[in-house]
Every structure is written in C-alpha cells, then in structure tokens.
Design an enzyme around this catalytic site. Structure first.
Site, PDB file in Angstrom:
ATOM      1  CG  ASP A 223      39.745  27.138  41.277  1.00 43.77           C
ATOM      2  OD1 ASP A 223      40.300  26.140  40.788  1.00 43.77           O
ATOM      3  OD2 ASP A 223      38.581  27.137  41.723  1.00 43.77           O
TER       4      ASP A 223
ATOM      5  CG  ASP B 132      41.331  27.128  44.821  1.00 45.79           C
ATOM      6  OD1 ASP B 132      42.040  26.605  43.943  1.00 45.79           O
ATOM      7  OD2 ASP B 132      40.094  27.234  44.734  1.00 45.79           O
TER       8      ASP B 132
END
Length: 654
Positions: A352, A552
């Site tokens: 991420d 996420d």
C-alpha cells in the site's frame, strides 16, 4: 437480527479456522486444549523428576515413570487417535500422524521395561507440541473490530422536514439524510446541498481529505469534516463500499489456506512407513536374522524407539520459536510459525502507498514566490501564511506549519470559505490561501511551476495578496525513509515489487520513481485490491502484502503473507499474519533474511535427524546396538537439533 448474523458468522469463522489450522506448524495440530492438559503435563513432568529420587528399578519408580508417561502424554495419545480418524475420513485414506507413532514408541519402551525412555520420549514431544501451539496463537479479532467501525445510526430527514435518528439498517434508497460536522457518513449516497471536506482514509487510504459539494458521491463509514450537508441514499446498507470490505474479509478469512510446513508434508509418509515396517521387522527377525521371538520383539522395540521422530519433531519448532523471538526483539511480530517459514518463498511483494511506502501525511516539498518578491517580502508572506494556517485544522495546515517558521506573530481574524479557502484582512490588504482553481488571475511563472509540481504528483495551494497570486506551496506524502533500501533488497532477491494505491496514478508513479519500485497501480478501490493480489499470485506465485489501513484488510488476508504496519489501524494489524512495529520497513527485509535462515536450519535438522535414524536402525539390525546406546544416540541427536535451531536467536546481518 444483527446480533444473530454476527453470531452465525463467528460460528462459521471459528469452524473455518479450525479446519485450516491443521495446516499450520510442524506437527500440523493446533488444538485448543484448555488448562487441563497443561496441568496434566506439568504434573507428569513433576512425577518424572521425582522418579529419579526413588530407589532405582523399584516398583514405585516404575509407577512414577508410567504415571509421567500417561499424564504428560494424555493429550498426545488422544489427538493421535482422534486426528488420525478424522484425517482418514476427510482424505478417504489412512492418514496417521506423528502422535500415533510417539504413543506406540512410548508403549514399546514400557513393554521392554524402559519406562524412563518411554516417559522421556513423550515429555519431549508433548513439550514441543505445547510450545508450537503457544507460538501459533489461536483467534483473530478482525471481524469484531470491523463491525465496530460500521455505521449504526443516521439522521433521517422526514417528509415534514424534521430530523430524527434512525438505525442505518432501516434506510432505503432515496431517503434524505443530514450529515453534521464530525459525523460518520451513514451509507453511500450523493450530496444534495452543502459543501464539506471528508476523510475517506477508511475507504481509499488517502491521507488528504476530499473536498465535496453538490452532486459528489460520498461513502459510508467515512468521516465528515467541518461542513454540513444533506444527501440522498443511493445504496442499501448491505451494498455499500464498506460492507463490501467486510464481506471480502469474511470470505478471505474463511477460505484462508497457508502452505504446509516441510515436516508436515513428510509426517504422514514417515509415520505410515514406520507403522508398516515395525511389525514386518518383528515377524521377519526369526526367519532372516535367526533371532528368537523375544530377541526379535526386543529388536523391534529398539527399532520403533530409534525411528521415533523426536529429533524430527524438534527440527522446526525450536528453530521457528527462536526466529520469532529474534524478530520480536527487533519489532517484528509474527502470529504463527508457518507465516515466518513461508516468507522465505515469496516471489512478489505488494505495498500500500499511504502510510506504508510513505510517511502517511503530507509534507511541504517546494515553495515558490514570484521572482519580483525579495527576501524580506517573502518572510512577510510566510509570517502571514503561518498566522492564517494556525486557525485551520486539516492535514495540509499541519504540513505548512511544520514546513515554515514565522518571525513575526500576527493576530488575525481568518475565515474558511468553501470554494475560496482561507481569507483574511490585515492592515488594509486582503490575503487568501486556497486551491489553484480558487483564483482567476495567475501569473505564467506560477502556472508553469504548478504544472511541474502536478506532474510530480504533488498537491499545490496558492497564496494571494489583494487577489494577486504571489506564491505557491507544494506538498506531498513523501516516501518512507527506508523504502528505497527495502525495495533495493527485494530486487536483489529477484522479488517483484508493486505499489497499490487509491491515489491518482500520477501521484503513485511519482513516489514509485523515487523509490525504484517495479510496478505502480493507481486509482484502486478496496474491493479491487484483493483481486490485484490474486492476479499477482497467478502471475508470480507466493505474494506478500504490506498495508496499514482498513481498506488494506481484504488484500492482507488474500495474500500468502499479510504484513501490517504497526502504526496502522487495529483492523489491519488484526487481520495480518505479521506486524512491523514503528512502521520500520527495514524490519521486513530483516524478517525475510531470518526466514531464509530458518528454512536452511530446518532442512539441516531434517536431514541430520533422518540420517541418525538410518544409522541407529542399521546398527540395530546388525546387532551392534542395545537399548541404552539407542537412548543416548536418540536423545543426543535431539539435543543437537535443538541447539542448531536455537542459533536463530543470534541476530542476522541487517
């Protein structure tokens, strides 16, 4: 109704966890025994120690050794029978486990009068089993934490214009809602009136709030800023973007399947072979070696003890625990031994962007004032900018205040106008700070710099005096200080690296260029992150994912190894397989090095323990070994394997 759904899900979740936990750890058995077996184990251990203080070869000493064997090995024996039956039914073929073999080895030792050896075998194996279970851990709380973040109430505007608080589950498409400053947006919808800025980090991971006005889409679970607006519900609460995140996490957790450890793969074949060979060995003894039946049975029991996999069982557990301890001391927490062992085999890593590869908050990167402005005038403007931004409360203001120092403290009355930004008047002059689109008359040199900064993925604000733009400030969520080093290490290991971000592709690529990452995928929504991980798995093989936000979570549980940043959300930490404390990316490359060492050590132990077994069995057949030599060699090899595993406590080179 909501509680019933949660309870039902938790039951299914626990069942799914129980099913796949057989695939973890060295033995492949991760049961929750409760306190009773542990109490029995230590009671048996105490009986084993006390036996040495009793008269040698006395009946009382033998009773203590037998008691130690039964109490310490109770759960081993029960699991050996129960798990073998269950595995056999599930796989539809005979699938014994090492517990069965250890139980028979202890029984064999007792039959030939070696009660001490039988008890010791069981105690060593049982201790390793408990240690492994402790290292693996049991449950995760991610679903509970996610549900806590799911909006539960909304301000419904009735047909008469009155506002009342209702449960989100009762909302229908077309309902009108009021959202006050600081409220959590109840569900997905479209703004009907009003303007505001909304923190959408729970959905897209972006650190900078989004400006919203009439016609813009808003998402459930996001946090409203200082504005107030009304909105129309466009989706049922079960179909919102946040609900999809919940659903993906549920599905990914339920279907989670980790790669079995090396010993688990070898175990059923090994156990089956020994179970077949021991009776054959005993039956053929009189025929082939001219032993009498007593000698043949004695040699058969020595064979069973020699082949019992104490050293094999100790090949991975102590080494894995040592590796986990090594990493824990350096701020890397693994939730199970299999996750650490599997890390060595990854072929790709997805990151991420916000808060993982970057600092997670904007910082001032560039400042430009028009060329006609001298240094004194620039400082005057900086003093003004600092004074104005002190009245604001948003990430960009914090970045500007951290990036500038005022020489003169100004007392100003500042207004925050939607569409214009911050405005004030001081000594007869007006001043404004806002987005580029808030200004009409912009000098060409400012436009040129703005274009350059925009291509670099930076967010820009202008500063104007009396409606004339005098300067600009560029900000960006800058790369994590360790990102380039870690990416470079992964490349040296031929591991593909990918950045996944909800930001615009331009912003992601700007960061990607700075740190040397292989691939950048931008404009990604949470439900697509998990799919990207699946695509990477199909393309490269085993994939690790590093992230820090709720958005996420689906990707973290889909990846073969999910790694959360320690400063991230509780949800990301709970669903991940490992956590990097203090957001130190270098700990990930360090963990990979430890995992590779672990893989080497485990295979060294497996090969050594099997060679010892072959040697002992050969000597037994040749009549060159008695039970005493077998015990010494057997336990000696176990100690060597244990100490080899403990080497992982020594730090790796960082």
């Amino acid at each position: 109704m909501e509680t019933t759904k949660v309870d039902k899900h938790n039951h299914q979740q626990n069942h799914a966890h129980h099913e796949h936990e057989h695939d973890h750890g060295c033995h492949g058995h991760s049961h929750s025994h409760g306190k009773s077996p542990i109490v029995l184990f230590f009671t048996g251990l105490a009986a084993f120690i006390l036996a040495f203080f009793l008269p040698a070869d006395s009946i009382l000493q033998e009773i203590f050794f037998i008691s130690a064997m039964l109490m310490s090995g109770y759960h081993i024996m029960m699991e050996g029978v129960v798990d073998t039956i269950q595995s056999t039914k599930r796989k539809r073929k005979f699938s014994p486990n090492v517990h069965i073999l250890m139980s028979l080895a202890a029984l064999g030792a007792a039959i030939i009068g070696q009660y001490e050896e039988g008890a010791l075998l069981i105690i060593i194996f049982a201790a390793a089993h408990f240690l492994e279970e402790y290292a693996e851990g049991r449950s995760k709380r991610e679903i509970t934490n996610l549900l806590k973040m799911n909006p539960t109430e909304a301000r419904l505007i009735g047909a008469d214009g009155n506002v009342k608080t209702v449960a989100v589950s009762t909302l229908k498409i077309g309902d009108c809602l009021q959202v006050l400053n600081g409220d959590q947006v109840a569900t997905d919808g479209v703004i009907l009136s009003g303007s505001t800025s909304i923190d959408e980090s729970s959905i897209n991971g972006e650190s900078i709030p989004r400006e919203k006005t009439v016609g813009d889409e808003v998402f459930g679970s996001t946090i409203n800023g200082t504005g107030t607006f009304t909105m129309e519900v466009t989706k049922d609460s079960s179909d919102t973007l946040f609900a999809k995140i919940l659903q993906l996490v549920n599905q990914s957790q339920a279907n989670l399947s980790k790669t079995a450890t090396k010993i688990q793969t070898l175990e059923p074949y090994y156990v089956t072979a020994v179970l077949v060979l021991v009776p054959i060995f005993i039956l053929l003894g009189p025929t082939i070696f001219n032993w009498d039946w007593n000698e043949s049975f004695y040699r058969g029991m020595v064979f069973l003890i020699s082949a019992s996999p104490c050293a094999l069982a100790a090949s991975a557990v102590p080494a894995t625990l040592s590796g986990i301890s090594n990493l824990a001391k350096r701020g890397v927490l693994f939730k199970g031994g299999s996750y650490l062992s599997n890390l060595a085999g990854i072929q790709a890593v997805a990151f991420d962007k916000t808060g993982t590869l970057t600092q997670g908050k904007p910082s001032v990167t560039d400042t430009y004032f028009i060329s006609s402005t001298d240094n004194n005038m620039q400082q005057k403007y900086i003093d003004m900018i600092v004074a104005m931004e002190k009245t604001a409360n948003h990430p960009l203001a914090n970045a500007i205040l951290e990036g500038f120092s005022a020489e003169k403290i100004l007392d100003l009355t500042v207004e925050n106008e939607i569409g214009k930004g911050l405005t004030t008047t001081y000594e007869g002059d007006s001043y404004q700070i806002g987005k580029p689109e808030s200004f009409e008359h912009i000098p060409m040199e400012i436009k040129a710099h703005n274009e350059r900064y925009a291509k670099e993925g930076k967010t820009v604000v202008y500063f104007a005096e009396n409606d004339q733009v005098k300067g600009m400030i560029a900000m960006m969520d800058v790369p994590n200080e360790h990102a380039r080093t870690v990416i470079s290490y992964l490349k040296s290991q031929n591991i593909h690296t990918t950045m996944i971000t909800g930001d615009a592709a331009l912003t992601g690529e700007a960061v990607g260029r700075q740190i040397g990452i292989d691939e950048v995928i931008g404009n990604v929504l949470p439900e697509n992150k998990a799919q990207i991980i699946k695509d990477q798995q199909a393309k490269y093989g085993s994939v690790a994912m590093l992230g820090d936000g709720v958005n996420d979570a689906p990707a973290l549980v889909t990846a073969d190894i999910g790694v959360a940043m320690g400063d991230g959300t509780d949800v990301a930490i709970d669903v991940a397989d490992a956590v990097l404390m203090q957001n130190d990316l270098t700990k990930f490359s360090y963990a990979h090095k430890v995992s590779k060492r672990l893989d080497r050590v485990v295979w060294q132990n497996i090969i050594f323990s099997m060679l010892v077994v072959v040697l002992l069995v050969t000597l037994n057949i040749l009549g060159k070994m008695d039970i005493t030599i077998g015990v010494i060699a057997h336990e000696g090899s176990t100690l060597i394997v244990l100490f080899n595993g403990l080497r992982l406590l020594i730090p790796s080179k960082e």
